[in-house]
Design a protein around this motif. Structure first.
Motif, PDB file in Angstrom:
ATOM      1  N   ALA A 118      48.365 -36.861  68.578  1.00  0.00           N
ATOM      2  CA  ALA A 118      49.220 -37.926  68.044  1.00  0.00           C
ATOM      3  C   ALA A 118      49.425 -38.961  69.142  1.00  0.00           C
ATOM      4  CB  ALA A 118      50.557 -37.340  67.612  1.00  0.00           C
ATOM      5  N   PRO A 119      49.711 -40.199  68.762  1.00  0.00           N
ATOM      6  CA  PRO A 119      49.911 -41.238  69.779  1.00  0.00           C
ATOM      7  C   PRO A 119      50.916 -40.845  70.869  1.00  0.00           C
ATOM      8  CG  PRO A 119      49.778 -42.244  67.626  1.00  0.00           C
ATOM      9  CD  PRO A 119      49.788 -40.749  67.401  1.00  0.00           C
ATOM     10  N   ALA A 120      51.992 -40.175  70.504  1.00  0.00           N
ATOM     11  CA  ALA A 120      53.005 -39.791  71.495  1.00  0.00           C
ATOM     12  C   ALA A 120      52.494 -38.720  72.456  1.00  0.00           C
ATOM     13  CB  ALA A 120      54.266 -39.300  70.787  1.00  0.00           C
ATOM     14  N   GLU A 121      51.468 -37.980  72.062  1.00  0.00           N
ATOM     15  CA  GLU A 121      50.904 -36.932  72.910  1.00  0.00           C
ATOM     16  C   GLU A 121      49.787 -37.454  73.813  1.00  0.00           C
ATOM     17  OE1 GLU A 121      51.068 -33.032  70.054  1.00  0.00           O
ATOM     18  OE2 GLU A 121      49.713 -34.664  69.439  1.00  0.00           O
ATOM     19  N   PHE A 122      49.205 -38.582  73.439  1.00  0.00           N
ATOM     20  CA  PHE A 122      48.012 -39.071  74.112  1.00  0.00           C
ATOM     21  C   PHE A 122      48.282 -39.533  75.546  1.00  0.00           C
ATOM     22  CE2 PHE A 122      44.509 -42.440  74.368  1.00  0.00           C
ATOM     23  CZ  PHE A 122      43.542 -41.524  74.730  1.00  0.00           C
ATOM     24  N   THR A 123      49.306 -40.343  75.760  1.00  0.00           N
ATOM     25  CA  THR A 123      49.580 -40.857  77.106  1.00  0.00           C
ATOM     26  C   THR A 123      49.887 -39.730  78.089  1.00  0.00           C
ATOM     27  OG1 THR A 123      50.270 -43.007  76.270  1.00  0.00           O
ATOM     28  CG2 THR A 123      50.991 -42.440  78.487  1.00  0.00           C
ATOM     29  N   PRO A 124      50.772 -38.783  77.748  1.00  0.00           N
ATOM     30  CA  PRO A 124      50.984 -37.674  78.693  1.00  0.00           C
ATOM     31  C   PRO A 124      49.697 -36.890  78.971  1.00  0.00           C
ATOM     32  CG  PRO A 124      52.733 -37.699  77.057  1.00  0.00           C
ATOM     33  CD  PRO A 124      51.708 -38.702  76.622  1.00  0.00           C
ATOM     34  N   ALA A 125      48.869 -36.703  77.957  1.00  0.00           N
ATOM     35  CA  ALA A 125      47.603 -35.992  78.152  1.00  0.00           C
ATOM     36  C   ALA A 125      46.677 -36.786  79.070  1.00  0.00           C
ATOM     37  CB  ALA A 125      46.927 -35.720  76.811  1.00  0.00           C
ATOM     38  N   LEU A 126      46.654 -38.098  78.914  1.00  0.00           N
ATOM     39  CA  LEU A 126      45.849 -38.944  79.796  1.00  0.00           C
ATOM     40  C   LEU A 126      46.328 -38.855  81.243  1.00  0.00           C
ATOM     41  CD1 LEU A 126      45.344 -42.257  77.785  1.00  0.00           C
ATOM     42  CD2 LEU A 126      43.535 -40.841  78.761  1.00  0.00           C
ATOM     43  N   LEU A 127      47.634 -38.865  81.432  1.00  0.00           N
ATOM     44  CA  LEU A 127      48.175 -38.785  82.790  1.00  0.00           C
ATOM     45  C   LEU A 127      47.866 -37.424  83.415  1.00  0.00           C
ATOM     46  CD1 LEU A 127      51.533 -40.682  82.251  1.00  0.00           C
ATOM     47  CD2 LEU A 127      49.415 -41.547  83.281  1.00  0.00           C
ATOM     48  N   ASP A 128      47.932 -36.363  82.616  1.00  0.00           N
ATOM     49  CA  ASP A 128      47.518 -35.045  83.108  1.00  0.00           C
ATOM     50  C   ASP A 128      46.044 -35.059  83.477  1.00  0.00           C
ATOM     51  OD1 ASP A 128      50.076 -34.027  82.712  1.00  0.00           O
ATOM     52  OD2 ASP A 128      49.566 -33.020  80.820  1.00  0.00           O
ATOM     53  N   LYS A 129      45.234 -35.712  82.660  1.00  0.00           N
ATOM     54  CA  LYS A 129      43.794 -35.790  82.912  1.00  0.00           C
ATOM     55  C   LYS A 129      43.512 -36.577  84.196  1.00  0.00           C
ATOM     56  CE  LYS A 129      39.638 -34.811  81.473  1.00  0.00           C
ATOM     57  NZ  LYS A 129      39.217 -33.421  81.290  1.00  0.00           N
ATOM     58  N   LEU A 140      38.043 -34.899  92.281  1.00  0.00           N
ATOM     59  CA  LEU A 140      37.489 -35.820  93.272  1.00  0.00           C
ATOM     60  C   LEU A 140      37.800 -35.326  94.680  1.00  0.00           C
ATOM     61  CD1 LEU A 140      36.198 -38.451  94.277  1.00  0.00           C
ATOM     62  CD2 LEU A 140      38.397 -39.585  93.828  1.00  0.00           C
ATOM     63  N   ARG A 141      39.019 -34.899  94.879  1.00  0.00           N
ATOM     64  CA  ARG A 141      39.451 -34.393  96.199  1.00  0.00           C
ATOM     65  C   ARG A 141      38.610 -33.200  96.637  1.00  0.00           C
ATOM     66  NH1 ARG A 141      40.937 -33.520 100.833  1.00  0.00           N
ATOM     67  NH2 ARG A 141      43.046 -33.153 101.529  1.00  0.00           N
ATOM     68  N   GLU A 185      32.717 -37.903  90.121  1.00  0.00           N
ATOM     69  CA  GLU A 185      34.166 -37.699  89.989  1.00  0.00           C
ATOM     70  C   GLU A 185      34.907 -39.033  89.985  1.00  0.00           C
ATOM     71  OE1 GLU A 185      35.333 -34.992  88.959  1.00  0.00           O
ATOM     72  OE2 GLU A 185      33.567 -33.781  89.348  1.00  0.00           O
ATOM     73  N   LEU A 186      34.445 -39.982  90.796  1.00  0.00           N
ATOM     74  CA  LEU A 186      35.031 -41.329  90.763  1.00  0.00           C
ATOM     75  C   LEU A 186      34.854 -41.962  89.387  1.00  0.00           C
ATOM     76  CD1 LEU A 186      34.030 -42.765  94.237  1.00  0.00           C
ATOM     77  CD2 LEU A 186      36.363 -42.536  93.350  1.00  0.00           C
ATOM     78  N   ALA A 187      33.689 -41.744  88.781  1.00  0.00           N
ATOM     79  CA  ALA A 187      33.441 -42.274  87.437  1.00  0.00           C
ATOM     80  C   ALA A 187      34.413 -41.664  86.432  1.00  0.00           C
ATOM     81  CB  ALA A 187      31.995 -41.999  87.016  1.00  0.00           C
ATOM     82  N   ASP A 188      34.708 -40.371  86.577  1.00  0.00           N
ATOM     83  CA  ASP A 188      35.674 -39.727  85.685  1.00  0.00           C
ATOM     84  C   ASP A 188      37.073 -40.299  85.888  1.00  0.00           C
ATOM     85  OD1 ASP A 188      33.711 -38.124  84.570  1.00  0.00           O
ATOM     86  OD2 ASP A 188      34.178 -36.385  85.823  1.00  0.00           O
ATOM     87  N   VAL A 189      37.476 -40.466  87.147  1.00  0.00           N
ATOM     88  CA  VAL A 189      38.789 -41.060  87.435  1.00  0.00           C
ATOM     89  C   VAL A 189      38.855 -42.466  86.839  1.00  0.00           C
ATOM     90  CG1 VAL A 189      40.291 -41.942  89.275  1.00  0.00           C
ATOM     91  CG2 VAL A 189      39.230 -39.680  89.508  1.00  0.00           C
ATOM     92  N   TRP A 190      37.789 -43.237  87.021  1.00  0.00           N
ATOM     93  CA  TRP A 190      37.741 -44.610  86.508  1.00  0.00           C
ATOM     94  C   TRP A 190      37.876 -44.624  84.980  1.00  0.00           C
ATOM     95  CZ3 TRP A 190      38.425 -49.307  88.203  1.00  0.00           C
ATOM     96  CH2 TRP A 190      38.004 -50.391  87.417  1.00  0.00           C
ATOM     97  N   GLU A 191      37.137 -43.744  84.301  1.00  0.00           N
ATOM     98  CA  GLU A 191      37.190 -43.698  82.838  1.00  0.00           C
ATOM     99  C   GLU A 191      38.597 -43.387  82.348  1.00  0.00           C
ATOM    100  OE1 GLU A 191      35.754 -44.215  79.060  1.00  0.00           O
ATOM    101  OE2 GLU A 191      34.630 -44.528  80.921  1.00  0.00           O
ATOM    102  N   VAL A 192      39.236 -42.410  82.971  1.00  0.00           N
ATOM    103  CA  VAL A 192      40.600 -42.070  82.567  1.00  0.00           C
ATOM    104  C   VAL A 192      41.555 -43.209  82.912  1.00  0.00           C
ATOM    105  CG1 VAL A 192      42.522 -40.453  82.855  1.00  0.00           C
ATOM    106  CG2 VAL A 192      40.175 -39.592  82.797  1.00  0.00           C
ATOM    107  N   LEU A 193      41.429 -43.758  84.109  1.00  0.00           N
ATOM    108  CA  LEU A 193      42.327 -44.835  84.537  1.00  0.00           C
ATOM    109  C   LEU A 193      42.218 -46.055  83.626  1.00  0.00           C
ATOM    110  CD1 LEU A 193      44.410 -45.876  86.551  1.00  0.00           C
ATOM    111  CD2 LEU A 193      42.509 -46.660  87.972  1.00  0.00           C
TER     112      LEU A 193
END
Length: 114
Positions: free
Chosen positions: A31-42, A50-51, A61-69
């Protein structure tokens, strides 16, 4: 049959990739309310990966961080240009990280009495 629980946000095509390997993938759409917290966890998950990545794996790993960001930026209602402008302003006011300054500690300075 052994079930492996993931309970995390994945890229859109991951369930199809899992199925193409002959496995089952149980999914749900957040649900929209669940998506942002899940993105921040991701974002945290990908940052940790990356670390931990060896040098040869850092670009992926940088590409993954970029996609999520970039998805977080959009989800929060901003544009990449706005984020870049905010980063530029902070760089001017507070500096960047190019000087590699490590803050070890701080302490209060006693007041000088006249």
């Amino acid at each position: 049959m052994h079930e492996k629980r993931h309970r995390k946000l994945v890229r859109d095509r991951v369930p199809a990739i899992i199925r193409s390997k002959g496995e089952e993938a149980q999914t749900t759409v957040l649900a929209p309310a669940e998506f942002t917290p899940a993105l921040l966890d991701k974002l945290v998950e990908e940052s940790v990966e990356l670390r931990m990545a060896p040098t040869r794996g850092q670009l992926d790993e940088l590409a993954d961080v970029w996609e999520v960001l970039t998805t977080v930026v959009t989800e929060l209602g901003f544009t990449l240009d706005e984020v870049e402008q905010a980063a530029s302003f902070k760089r001017i006011v507070r500096g960047g990280f190019s000087e590699r300054v490590w803050l070890e500690s701080t302490s209060e300075v006693p007041a000088v009495r006249n």
